[in-house]
Design an enzyme around this catalytic site. Structure first.
Site, PDB file in Angstrom:
ATOM      1  N   GLU A  39       0.823  -1.205   0.000  1.00  0.00           N
ATOM      2  CA  GLU A  39       0.000   0.000   0.000  1.00  0.00           C
ATOM      3  C   GLU A  39       0.864   1.265   0.000  1.00  0.00           C
ATOM      4  O   GLU A  39       0.584   2.230   0.725  1.00  0.00           O
ATOM      5  CB  GLU A  39      -0.953   0.007   1.206  1.00  0.00           C
ATOM      6  CG  GLU A  39      -2.008  -1.085   1.125  1.00  0.00           C
ATOM      7  CD  GLU A  39      -3.048  -1.007   2.230  1.00  0.00           C
ATOM      8  OE1 GLU A  39      -4.194  -1.380   1.976  1.00  0.00           O
ATOM      9  OE2 GLU A  39      -2.696  -0.568   3.343  1.00  0.00           O
ATOM     10  N   GLU A  58      -6.753  -7.454  -1.129  1.00  0.00           N
ATOM     11  CA  GLU A  58      -7.334  -7.452   0.213  1.00  0.00           C
ATOM     12  C   GLU A  58      -8.820  -7.152   0.093  1.00  0.00           C
ATOM     13  O   GLU A  58      -9.217  -5.999  -0.052  1.00  0.00           O
ATOM     14  CB  GLU A  58      -6.659  -6.408   1.118  1.00  0.00           C
ATOM     15  CG  GLU A  58      -5.225  -6.733   1.480  1.00  0.00           C
ATOM     16  CD  GLU A  58      -4.630  -5.737   2.473  1.00  0.00           C
ATOM     17  OE1 GLU A  58      -5.410  -4.953   3.079  1.00  0.00           O
ATOM     18  OE2 GLU A  58      -3.405  -5.737   2.655  1.00  0.00           O
TER      19      GLU A  58
END
Length: 581
Positions: A157, A233
């Protein structure tokens, strides 16, 4: 050897495959239960398991590496392979994961001026040192070497954190240099600047989101072109922080709909399939306007409970997955035994302040020193100083202190400061008189794991203490990581209102998973047969701590509670049900 490729889709030996994966963090589950959790993942219809690799556990101190026990990532991956699962590895250096410091090792902060997750040479050198050791361990696990690892992720991320493209390129090249031969991916939210900031040439961009699967994939399609769509995710729940009103739960009906949407167009990694536990002091924290440290349980409202029990979400997801993949013939493993061992009374206790020299070596300094500078990563630090000139105290202030401080004057509780309260001066309406000694117990509540505050995570007291407006000097400091407590002298029992240790014992005829109810206690941590199972705090929402059966033994077991508030009921209860609030 098998060959895995990323083209317009995912291919294994030239044939298209659909990746249906679930997140399982080996370091949040005792290794005796890895096979059980992975069998349940397989029975769900998944063909892949995903896991992070936490740098801060594998290199607890610079140059000291550990890949044993709960950190035996090779055993975890090979267990998955034996069950016919592929594996996705996300090997640090930063993992977020609601994990202490996002998986970065605390000792990075010993260095003044440390800059993280960018082209800062001292940081890159530490990462390189670690990767050259790590990849010696994980390189043989790749599918190109006969293992089950089909691809790896670069960083994590990153688009939420920064835009240093040279850093991402460095990380990619470092992985390749260290022996990565499987395809690479990145993962970011597909909205705003995150996707573009996290983009890396030569790595597939995957998305992280928890709703609106079709809409998210549509945004990603515009940005990645004709490449496979994957939600790295798929958030099926959320995490809890101390003080939140209740255990966070997702909308099952919406999650089922979103999973169907995702699988109709692409690939998925369910985050989390099972959350597990933030054992010890490994919970992370978030910091926006205030500090929000995460609770010990990482249940996450996942498909399996913290202790691996099947949930309605598991069964609902299994039905959706059956539309896209053949379910295996093997049955879901039976639930692991839960046991209620009942009420336990305190056997003996020990006072912290009177035991400081028995469990910690004193270090002296003119000024207070941070936890990291004192070569400690986690737990508590006790600062002690004589008061010779300040016989009467009107006000005290701590500068550069994190995260929670219990202040004692003459070994009497005088103030408790948490988070932003540490920014203000404590003023006593009635000045404290006949002052001879000042003790400050500072707790590291878990370093921030997300956002721009990463570099500000030194714990303890990093600057100074002022008394009546002037800096107070000459300190003794005691490291309290709560690791070796064998020196405790129980002839000096805990005193009411002061931090202390409380011991319990019980005999188990058979071992089973159990849950420690701490109602009536204040705040602290719990060690079961020497293993730190995590923190408790009366503010909740979590009301019971999970104790896996493998931590117990047939015969006598010892539970030791460290309580910082000196608050207790004289007993605890071992139950056969969790209570996450």
């Amino acid at each position: 050897m098998d060959k895995f490729e990323i083209r317009d889709e995912f291919y294994l030996n030239g044939e298209k495959i659909k990746i249906i994966s679930g997140g399982v963090h080996y370091f949040r589950i005792v290794p005796e239960y890895w096979e059980d959790r992975l069998k349940k993942l397989k029975a769900l219809g998944c063909n892949t398991v995903e896991t992070y690799i936490p740098w801060n556990l594998h290199e607890k101190r610079k140059g000291e590496y550990d890949f044993t026990g709960i950190l035996d990532v090779v055993k975890f991956v090979k267990t998955a392979q034996a069950l016919g699962l592929w594996v996705i590895l996300r090997p640090s250096p930063y993992i977020c994961a609601e994990w202490e410091f996002g998986g970065l090792p605390w000792w990075l902060l010993k260095e003044d001026g440390m800059k993280l997750r960018c082209m800062y040479e001292p940081y890159l050198k530490h990462v390189s040192d670690y990767y050259h050791i790590l990849f010696e361990i994980i390189r043989p696990l790749q599918i190109t070497e006969g293992g089950p690892v089909i691809f790896m992720q670069v960083e994590n991320e990153y688009g939420y954190y920064g835009d240093d493209s040279a850093y991402l390129e460095y990380m990619k090249n470092l992985m390749i240099e260290c022996g990565c031969t499987v395809p690479l991916v990145t993962s970011d939210g597909p909205w705003g600047d995150a996707f573009s900031c996290g983009k890396l040439e030569g790595a597939l961009q995957t998305g992280n989101f928890g709703s609106k699967g079709k809409a998210q994939f549509a945004v990603m399609r515009e940005k990645i072109g004709e490449k496979p769509l994957m939600c790295m995710e798929f958030w099926v729940g959320w995490f809890d922080n101390w003080g939140v009103e209740c255990h966070q739960r997702g909308d099952l009906e919406e999650h089922v709909k979103d999973l169907d949407e995702i699988l109709s167009e692409g690939h998925v990694n369910i985050y989390m399939f099972i959350g597990g536990t933030n054992f010890g002091f490994m919970n992370g924290s978030n910091y926006y306007d205030v500090l929000t440290p995460d609770v010990t349980s990482y249940d996450y409202d996942a498909l399996l409970t913290e202790d691996g029990q099947i949930t309605p979400k598991y069964n609902a997801f299994r039905e959706v997955i059956s539309r896209y993949a053949a379910l295996p013939e093997n049955e879901v493993p039976e639930a692991i035994l839960r046991k209620a061992y009942g009420k336990l009374e305190i056997v003996r206790s020990a006072d912290l302040l009177e035991n400081r020299n028995n469990i910690a070596q004193v270090k002296e300094s003119v000024y207070p020193v941070s936890m990291e500078k004192l070569d400690q990563g986690y737990g508590y630090i006790l600062y002690e100083s004589a008061l010779e000139k300040e016989k009467e105290i009107e006000k005290i202030r701590l500068y550069g202190a994190n995260d929670r401080a219990n202040i004692f004057v003459n070994e009497t509780p005088s103030a408790t400061l948490y988070d932003r309260e540490l920014l203000d001066e404590v003023t006593f309406e009635q000045p404290l008189t006949d002052c001879k000694k000042l003790d400050i117990l500072v707790e590291n509540m878990g370093r921030v794991n997300f956002g721009p505050s990463l570099e500000l995570q030194r714990k303890g007291i990093d600057r100074c203490v002022t008394v009546n407006g002037h800096q107070h000097y000459n300190w003794k400091m005691y490291n309290l990581p709560m690791e070796d407590l064998s020196g405790l002298d129980y002839t000096k029992p805990a005193r009411k209102g002061l931090p202390g240790f409380y011991e319990f014992r019980f005999t188990a005829q058979e071992t089973g998973d159990t849950f420690l109810d701490f109602e009536g206690w204040g705040k602290g941590c719990v060690l079961v047969n020497g293993f730190n199972i995590g923190r408790f705090w009366e503010i909740g929402p979590q009301k019971r701590l999970y104790i896996p059966a493998p931590l117990l033994r047939e015969g006598e077991n010892t539970i030791l509670i460290f309580e910082t508030e000196g608050k207790h009921t004289g007993s605890i209860l071992l139950c056969d049900e969790p209570d996450l609030g």
